[in-house]
Motif scaffolding. Structure first.
Motif, PDB file in Angstrom:
ATOM      1  N   PRO A 192      21.299  29.609  49.874  1.00 58.88           N
ATOM      2  CA  PRO A 192      22.413  30.418  49.374  1.00 58.88           C
ATOM      3  C   PRO A 192      22.568  31.753  50.089  1.00 58.88           C
ATOM      4  O   PRO A 192      23.672  32.311  50.119  1.00 58.88           O
ATOM      5  N   LEU A 193      21.522  32.305  50.667  1.00 59.55           N
ATOM      6  CA  LEU A 193      21.608  33.572  51.367  1.00 59.55           C
ATOM      7  C   LEU A 193      21.866  33.390  52.859  1.00 59.55           C
ATOM      8  O   LEU A 193      21.926  34.384  53.600  1.00 59.55           O
ATOM      9  N   GLY A 194      22.007  32.124  53.304  1.00 64.66           N
ATOM     10  CA  GLY A 194      22.319  31.853  54.705  1.00 64.66           C
ATOM     11  C   GLY A 194      21.223  32.264  55.653  1.00 64.66           C
ATOM     12  O   GLY A 194      21.511  32.647  56.791  1.00 64.66           O
ATOM     13  N   ALA A 195      19.969  32.173  55.188  1.00 62.55           N
ATOM     14  CA  ALA A 195      18.817  32.550  56.029  1.00 62.55           C
ATOM     15  C   ALA A 195      17.925  31.348  56.225  1.00 62.55           C
ATOM     16  O   ALA A 195      17.827  30.471  55.361  1.00 62.55           O
ATOM     17  N   SER A 196      17.287  31.304  57.380  1.00 63.65           N
ATOM     18  CA  SER A 196      16.298  30.251  57.588  1.00 63.65           C
ATOM     19  C   SER A 196      14.913  30.715  57.158  1.00 63.65           C
ATOM     20  O   SER A 196      14.076  29.901  56.749  1.00 63.65           O
ATOM     21  N   ILE A 197      14.647  32.029  57.261  1.00 61.04           N
ATOM     22  CA  ILE A 197      13.347  32.589  56.871  1.00 61.04           C
ATOM     23  C   ILE A 197      13.607  33.818  56.015  1.00 61.04           C
ATOM     24  O   ILE A 197      14.305  34.750  56.422  1.00 61.04           O
ATOM     25  N   LEU A 198      13.044  33.810  54.826  1.00 57.06           N
ATOM     26  CA  LEU A 198      13.109  34.976  53.949  1.00 57.06           C
ATOM     27  C   LEU A 198      11.687  35.508  53.731  1.00 57.06           C
ATOM     28  O   LEU A 198      10.754  34.733  53.487  1.00 57.06           O
ATOM     29  N   MET A 199      11.583  36.839  53.806  1.00 59.64           N
ATOM     30  CA  MET A 199      10.287  37.455  53.543  1.00 59.64           C
ATOM     31  C   MET A 199      10.481  38.680  52.668  1.00 59.64           C
ATOM     32  O   MET A 199      11.551  39.285  52.640  1.00 59.64           O
ATOM     33  N   THR A 200       9.411  39.033  51.963  1.00 60.81           N
ATOM     34  CA  THR A 200       9.441  40.194  51.079  1.00 60.81           C
ATOM     35  C   THR A 200       8.978  41.440  51.827  1.00 60.81           C
ATOM     36  O   THR A 200       8.440  41.367  52.934  1.00 60.81           O
ATOM     37  N   ASP A 201       9.203  42.577  51.183  1.00 60.06           N
ATOM     38  CA  ASP A 201       8.788  43.830  51.812  1.00 60.06           C
ATOM     39  C   ASP A 201       7.266  43.935  51.944  1.00 60.06           C
ATOM     40  O   ASP A 201       6.753  44.679  52.765  1.00 60.06           O
ATOM     41  N   SER A 202       6.484  43.172  51.132  1.00 59.98           N
ATOM     42  CA  SER A 202       5.027  43.198  51.271  1.00 59.98           C
ATOM     43  C   SER A 202       4.594  42.656  52.629  1.00 59.98           C
ATOM     44  O   SER A 202       3.591  43.106  53.198  1.00 59.98           O
TER      45      SER A 202
END
Length: 919
Positions: free
Chosen positions: A799-809
């Motif tokens: 849904p966010l159109g990303a292949s890789i999502l990462m957190t600020d940590s």
């Protein structure tokens, strides 16, 4: 192992230091550390200085002792041995104002009889040798001197050294002045005809007195003439009142010992007919002392007291006639006792350190392992050597007994032959010392020398000869090889010599004195009427025989050592040959033990070791088969439970794993899944589904392992991976996975298959790894909310159109974030979670077109996100619109755009907090 070797080297070093110190002070080990006293063993002389320090010649003339006035030992000076076995002995001494000792040091032959040379040497205040003052040799065998030489009476006056040299018929006085290096003759005189010097004392001509060996005392005048002083005609004295140990006191009076009267007498030359007995048996008994008058010597102290030494005791007659307490021992100083204890402690420490070194070597370095060769040598060689020593001891003892028997037989024959060498009638006629060197005396000496001294290099060397006269039940010395003994000096009657003159027996025996070990035989001498009138003694210094015995013993020991070494060599050689096959077997077994399972033992000795080698080959084959199975099983286990997982749990193998084992770690978690796999799997058969999933995981799994990660769990259409090291490794693995998808899809396209896409979620935080299940079914697992977050991120990628999502940590954990391409998505509220997540879209692995568009619009996009978060929805909408115009496929921008428009038109809800809500 290295620590054990280092400890062993340190202990050996310390033991070596202790041993070196102990060896340097080894003479102290012969003394009992508990003993604080030094008994006198054989005193021959004692003098005192003006500070009342005592200087004693002890230990059979081998040692000079210095004692303070309290009797505490200050130092000791020990005599040396000559280069070829000669013996150094101290015969006289003097002390100057600087406490330096001047000693007459006599060098005797190895038998302790004849004088080879003589020296006057000086020792410093600390007892250290300084220099030789004067030296004199006695090379002429015709004029032999026995046990004492010609240097006599060293004296100190006003810092100058005086001494006399007995040259036979003439006596010369020498002086060593202050600052001079060589003594010079200052006075001399000739002895009266047929007179021979015994002792001398005094300094200035006219006040020099000397005794002759015939029993007179003379005064040497300034003109060199000698005047008789004692005994004068009419004096109530017999010719047997021989003046021994002649000394001059501080008043110029003569003090001497009279063995015949058992008294210490004093004579004033100004009143020569008055003989005063300073010490006699009655006065000695009243003073609480005992003087046996056997080996007695006297000296006069600076205060006029008479110092009396007698073998093991020292007495002092004070000027007022009283006697000081008898002294028979010296006390060691506290410093000396401490030094002795230190040496004993060093010896004990060295022994303990040596034992410790053996313990370290055997237990820690050798691990209690001792070579079979060493064991055999340790048992076999000592056993053989002990047997040889026992046999040698029996033979040696029999040999020594035979030699002693032969020696006593020889001595008995020589002693019995004394009847032929000494005329009993002429011996009976000798009545006083006046006949010293008389016709009968010289006849006896010539005959005795013709038998015993005919060849200086023969076996006759080392004989001691003596002639004694028996008169009225008393034994008197007449002639013997000792210039310290004078004629008619009484000899004590013993159980040995008594039967000789009473019953006419030939007696044998032995004794040990300062000159060595002696065997002797004594036989009677008869006059013409058959009455026993004397005793002839023949003694043999056993040094030659003992040296021969020592040589035999050394030869035996040498042969035992040689034979033992030879036996050891033969034993080791035979054992080495016999064990060659065993060593080959050991090497082969060692290779097998080191993992060379294909090793084959090849032994051709055709014996039990060869049979053992075949058994080892059979065993190795079975072990190889078993290990293959074990290795296969281990590899299979590791495919189910990653080896890294075991390491995190601090387990060596899966056999160590137990239910409930767990550990907490801070790691990066990756969730990777194939998007829309359900729709894809519906078009495939179950078999094709399995093949597809396995081929996908086989292709993408290595990227995880190459970056130090481990796949903890397969998720059907993807997997969960953990990265224990840096977050950079996890992010690089995710980028590589995304790039591999493009290559993978090109291959699928070539094969007529539809492309696939993946979503990757990355998050870092603490998680707990452990073993869950029940006793019959265990499984490794990870339990943590952070795993759930990574799973949610993977679901949000589409849904966010990303292949890789990462957190600020993850971003905060990157070592260098500038090496990666990503953009800030802002705070995203995920359904099911209370707190929003700060997410980042990593587009570094996207196709080139998408990556370029996102990179070009990154700044505008992140600016729009900032406007959104602060409620500037109009500005945010316009900014997102510009991003969409540049990149119409940007789903995140589209989602933000619609929300901005909605909030701008209708406003936000009360609980809006600047986050992006995604369900």
């Amino acid at each position: 192992m290295k620590k054990s070797v280092a400890a062993l080297l340190l202990v050996v070093l310390l033991a070596g230091l202790a041993g070196t110190f102990t060896f340097r002070e080894r003479h102290l080990l012969a003394q009992n550390p508990l003993n604080r006293e030094l008994p006198f063993v054989s005193l021959s002389k004692a003098i005192a200085d003006r500070r009342d320090n005592l200087y004693l010649i002890d230990n059979a003339k081998k040692t000079i002792l210095k004692l303070d006035k309290e009797g505490t030992l200050q130092y000791s000076i020990h005599s040396e041995a000559g280069k070829t076995g000669e013996l150094f002995r101290f015969n006289d001494m003097a002390v100057d104002e600087l406490n330096r000792v001047y000693a007459v040091r006599t060098l005797l032959d190895p038998f302790g009889l004849t004088v080879r040379s003589e020296q006057i040497v000086r020792y410093g205040p600390d007892g250290k040798f300084e220099r030789v003052i004067f030296s004199q040799d006695y090379p002429d065998p015709k004029n032999r001197r026995y046990r004492i030489g010609g240097l006599k009476s060293p004296q100190i006056k006003q810092g100058e050294l005086f001494f006399f040299n007995d040259e036979g018929a003439r006596v010369t006085q020498y002086r060593l002045g202050a600052g001079e290096t060589e003594p010079k003759p200052v006075f001399g005189f000739d002895l009266p005809g047929n007179k021979y010097l015994a002792e001398i004392d005094g300094l200035a001509p006219g006040s020099i007195y000397y005794s002759a060996r015939s029993g007179e005392v003379y005064r040497a005048g300034a003109d060199g003439a000698s005047t008789l002083v004692y005994p004068l005609p009419g004096l109530d004295r017999t010719r047997r009142n021989f003046p021994e140990s002649l000394r001059i006191d501080t008043a110029g009076r003569l003090v001497f010992i009279d063995y015949n009267s058992k008294a210490i007498s004093r004579l004033d030359p100004a009143q020569p007919y008055i003989i005063e007995e300073l010490v006699n048996p009655a006065k000695a008994q009243a003073g609480g002392i005992d003087i046996p008058y056997e080996k007695t010597d006297i000296s006069v102290g600076p205060d006029g007291d008479v110092i009396i030494v007698d073998d093991t005791r020292l007495n002092r007659r004070m000027p007022d006639g009283s006697f000081a307490p008898t002294m028979d021992k010296a006390r060691y100083s506290d410093g000396y006792v401490l030094r002795r204890w230190t040496v004993w402690a060093a010896a004990a420490a060295g022994a303990l350190l040596l034992l410790w070194a053996i313990k370290l070597l055997y237990f820690d370095v050798m691990k209690r392992r001792v070579s079979l060769l060493v064991k055999q040598a340790f048992v076999f060689v000592p056993t053989v050597a002990a047997a040889m020593i026992l046999l040698s001891a029996v033979i040696y003892n029999n040999f020594v007994a035979k030699m002693d028997e032969e020696t006593f037989r020889e001595l008995s024959l020589l002693a019995a032959n004394g009847q032929n060498l000494v005329d009993g009638d002429k011996l009976e006629a000798i009545s006083s010392p006046i006949e010293y060197r008389g016709e009968a005396f010289n006849e006896f000496r010539t005959k005795i020398r013709s038998v015993f001294d005919n060849n200086a290099d023969s076996a006759n060397r080392g004989f001691y000869k003596a002639v004694y006269k028996v008169e009225n039940g008393i034994i008197y010395r007449i002639l013997e090889d000792d210039d310290e003994m004078h004629m008619f000096n009484p000899f004590p009657i013993t159980e040995v010599n008594g039967p000789v003159f009473r019953e006419g027996k030939v007696m044998t025996g032995g004794w040990k004195d300062d000159t060595g070990v002696w065997n002797y035989a004594i036989a009677p001498i008869y006059n013409s009427s058959g009455r026993i009138v004397g005793i002839f003694e023949t003694s043999k210094n056993m040094e030659t025989l003992l040296a021969h015995r020592r040589g035999v013993l050394q030869e035996i020991v040498r042969n035992i050592v040689i034979i033992s070494v030879g036996l050891l060599f033969v034993l080791l050689l035979m054992t080495f040959i016999q064990l060659s096959a065993l060593r080959k077997l050991r090497r082969s077994v060692g290779d097998i033990a080191r993992g060379n399972w294909d090793t084959v033992v090849n032994i051709r000795t055709r014996d039990e070791i060869a049979d053992l080698g075949e058994s080892v080959n059979t065993m190795a084959a079975r072990i190889r088969e078993y290990i293959r199975k074990v290795e296969s099983l281990s590899q299979a286990y590791y495919r189910f439970v990653p080896q890294q997982f075991l390491r995190f749990l601090h387990k060596d193998t899966i056999l160590d794993v137990e239910l409930g084992d767990q550990v907490e770690q801070n790691m990066s978690t990756m969730i990777c899944n194939i998007r829309q796999f359900y729709m894809l799997s519906k078009r495939m058969t179950p078999e094709e589904n399995f093949n597809f999933v396995n081929s996908f995981l086989k292709r993408f799994g290595p990227y995880v392992r190459s970056r130090g990660g481990m796949i903890n769990k397969y998720l059907g259409a993807g997997f969960m991976a953990l990265f224990p090291a840096s977050a950079d490794d996890a992010l690089r693995a995710a980028v590589e996975l995304r790039k591999e998808v493009e290559l993978y899809n090109s291959h699928r396209d070539n094969s007529g298959y539809k492309p696939v896409d993946i979503g990757v979620g990355l998050h870092k935080g603490p998680l707990r790894l452990g073993i869950i299940g029940e006793e019959q079914r265990l499984e490794s697992n990870v339990i943590s909310d952070n795993v759930n977050i990574a799973t949610m991120l993977e679901r949000l990628t589409d849904p966010l159109g990303a292949s890789i999502l990462m957190t600020d940590s993850v971003v905060r954990s990157l070592e260098d974030a500038s090496k990666f391409q990503y953009r800030n998505l802002g705070l995203v509220q995920v359904g099911g979670m209370k707190e929003p997540l700060h997410l980042y879209d990593v587009y570094q692995g996207d196709p080139d077109t998408i990556r370029a568009l996102k990179d070009r619009t990154k700044a505008r996009f992140e600016e729009a996100v900032t406007y959104y978060q602060v409620g500037r929805f109009y500005d945010a909408r316009e900014a997102f619109l510009m991003v969409i115009k540049a990149n119409r496929q940007d789903k995140a921008a589209q989602l933000y755009f619609y929300l901005c428009d909605e909030y701008f038109q209708n406003g936000t809800t009360e609980d809006w907090n600047g986050t992006l809500s995604v369900s």
